[in-house]
Design an enzyme around this catalytic site. Structure first.
Site, PDB file in Angstrom:
ATOM      1  N   LYS A  89       0.808  -1.220   0.000  1.00 55.86           N
ATOM      2  CA  LYS A  89       0.000   0.000   0.000  1.00 55.86           C
ATOM      3  C   LYS A  89       0.845   1.275   0.000  1.00 55.86           C
ATOM      4  O   LYS A  89       0.424   2.308  -0.519  1.00 55.86           O
ATOM      5  CB  LYS A  89      -0.948  -0.009   1.200  1.00 55.86           C
ATOM      6  N   GLU A 111      -9.884   7.022   3.653  1.00 53.63           N
ATOM      7  CA  GLU A 111     -10.794   6.080   4.305  1.00 53.63           C
ATOM      8  C   GLU A 111      -9.979   4.846   4.637  1.00 53.63           C
ATOM      9  O   GLU A 111      -8.969   4.569   3.982  1.00 53.63           O
ATOM     10  CB  GLU A 111     -11.943   5.706   3.357  1.00 53.63           C
ATOM     11  N   SER A 377       1.666  -9.873  -0.911  1.00 55.79           N
ATOM     12  CA  SER A 377       1.300  -8.465  -0.734  1.00 55.79           C
ATOM     13  C   SER A 377       1.654  -7.890   0.628  1.00 55.79           C
ATOM     14  O   SER A 377       1.869  -6.685   0.753  1.00 55.79           O
ATOM     15  CB  SER A 377      -0.194  -8.291  -1.001  1.00 55.79           C
TER      16      SER A 377
HETATM   17  C1  PLP Z   1      -5.058  -4.031   1.630  1.00 56.45           C
HETATM   18  C2  PLP Z   1      -4.363  -5.290   1.365  1.00 56.45           C
HETATM   19  C3  PLP Z   1      -4.746  -6.152   0.320  1.00 56.45           C
HETATM   20  C4  PLP Z   1      -5.945  -5.908  -0.551  1.00 56.45           C
HETATM   21  O1  PLP Z   1      -5.916  -4.715  -1.277  1.00 56.45           O
HETATM   22  P1  PLP Z   1      -5.707  -4.692  -2.864  1.00 56.45           P
HETATM   23  O2  PLP Z   1      -6.022  -3.286  -3.229  1.00 56.45           O
HETATM   24  O3  PLP Z   1      -6.643  -5.671  -3.455  1.00 56.45           O
HETATM   25  O4  PLP Z   1      -4.294  -5.057  -3.129  1.00 56.45           O
HETATM   26  C5  PLP Z   1      -4.001  -7.296   0.100  1.00 56.45           C
HETATM   27  N1  PLP Z   1      -2.952  -7.620   0.876  1.00 56.45           N
HETATM   28  C6  PLP Z   1      -2.548  -6.818   1.893  1.00 56.45           C
HETATM   29  C7  PLP Z   1      -1.378  -7.237   2.697  1.00 56.45           C
HETATM   30  C8  PLP Z   1      -3.239  -5.635   2.174  1.00 56.45           C
HETATM   31  O5  PLP Z   1      -2.832  -4.863   3.190  1.00 56.45           O
END
Ligand code: PLP
Length: 393
Positions: A89, A111, A377
């Site tokens: 993010k 948000e 992610s």
């Molecule tokens: C917020 C988040 C997601 C989901 O958000 P996307 O916009 O779909 O990428 C996925 N993995 C992690 C670790 C997150 O913090």
């Protein structure tokens, strides 16, 4: 067929900017400027410098030896979990804070649902010395106390959204209301590839650093820039958009999107938006969303707070409808098991969101020579409570 956005802000028939008239000047100012600003060499320089020195990029592309052996295919992890603040993010919030500064804005609103985007926003506001107001549902504030504390430590004001279901969609409504009331000095940092055009495109471009790096890193590892598969979990869709971006029009590269099935796609407790969703408008964008027969947004459910969103970005709605990406949904239990497996086989504790992407290896057979890149992610520190409860650790 094109899979990226057109000049009008559409991916196929999805996207656009369906906004109240009073929001039009803000969104229009951004639309007219975002590509120009992003193309400035000074902007690029500052963005790339911060990604390197502050975020810690490039994030490694790691070949998993033991996981690959287990599933008899070549599995690489794109280590977004190693970024500052623990997920992808931050790539987007760094980009948008620089955008806000270029547009002369000194007040930032955002948000947040689980609080991850709120923390990433509060982080870059502290970095730049800008005022930060984060809207968060009252219920989410109660269940995400550590992230609320983080935001406060970073100097942000957390404002509870007390209407409706008191969760993410209500926080988004409050943020939009704030932006309408403060059009001159305020920039709204949206946390995924959702919202009215140009947000999905702008956020995808900031996250595109993920696939840009995958290409040269894979060249070093395998002597090719192209994986056979790119796999990512999808909440709103930003880590997936970033991991797919430079492969969108290269149909040799198969794209796999993993959604949260919660307790099961047909259980009524799920966040499998593309399968369950129907066309509609959410937060200014025409896309697929989970809704009742009379068009009210239904509350999603997933064990993973970051995948708990009732819509999906317009890019993904188009990737689903056009068949360009394969969509797979994974239950809470299967995700948790895959997360624990990565711990044991590779010594990496993944975010539960990312565990959903890892769970596909139990569902889908790959060839021994396939190169499969999984977007890891985020890291699992934030999810320890949930892992403890689930596995009675
Ligand atoms: C917020 C988040 C997601 C989901 O958000 P996307 O916009 O779909 O990428 C996925 N993995 C992690 C670790 C997150 O913090």
């Amino acid at each position: 067929m094109s899979y990226n956005v057109n000049e009008k802000g559409y991916y196929g028939k999805f996207g656009g900017a369906f906004i109240p008239e009073m929001l039009y000047p803000n969104v229009e100012e951004l639309r007219q400027n975002y590509l120009k600003v992003m193309a400035e060499p000074e902007f690029q320089k500052e963005f790339n410098q911060l990604l390197k020195d502050y975020v810690g990029r490039p994030s490694p592309l790691y070949f998993t030896k033991r996981l690959s052996e287990k599933y008899n295919t070549k599995i690489y992890l794109k280590r977004e979990d190693l970024n500052h603040t623990g997920a992808h993010k931050i790539n987007n919030t760094i980009g948008q804070i620089l955008m806000a500064k270029r547009l002369g804005k000194n007040r930032i609103i955002a948000e947040t649902g689980a609080g991850q985007h709120g923390v990433a926003t509060a982080t870059v506001c502290a970095l730049m010395g800008l005022e930060c107001i984060v809207y968060m549902g009252e219920i989410d504030i109660a269940r995400q106390a550590p992230n609320v504390a983080r935001m406060k430590m970073l100097g942000a004001t957390v404002v509870p959204a007390t209407s409706g279901s008191k969760t993410l969609k209500d926080a988004t409504n409050e943020a939009i209301r704030d932006w309408i009331n403060n059009p001159i000095d305020t920039h709204y940092i949206i946390g995924s590839v959702v919202g009215p055009h140009p947000y999905p495109d702008m956020v995808a471009r900031f996250q595109a650093i993920i696939s840009e790096e995958i290409k040269w890193q894979l060249q070093e590892h395998e002597g090719t820039t192209k994986p056979d598969y790119v796999v990512a979990c999808v909440g709103g869709g930003s880590n997936a958009a970033g991991a797919y971006y430079h492969f969108l029009d290269d149909e040799d590269v198969q794209l796999i999107a993993v959604e949260a099935a919660g307790l099961g796609v047909d259980s009524g407790e799920s966040a499998a938006t593309s399968v369950l969703g129907r066309e509609g408008i959410i937060h200014g964008s025409k896309t697929l969303l989970m809704q009742t027969n009379d068009g009210q947004i239904t509350e999603p459910y997933s064990i993973s707070a970051g995948l708990d969103y009732p819509g999906v970005g317009p890019m993904h709605a188009h990737l689903y409808k056009s068949g360009r990406a394969e969509f797979i949904s994974i239950t809470d239990d299967d995700a948790m098991t895959a997360g624990l497996e990565l711990c044991k086989l590779e010594g990496i504790i993944p975010a539960i969101e990312s565990s959903h992407a890892l769970a596909i290896f139990e569902k889908k057979q790959f060839q021994p020579n396939d190169i499969v890149v999984v977007s890891l992610s985020g890291r699992g520190d934030k999810d320890l409570e949930t892992y403890i409860k689930h596995f009675k650790l």
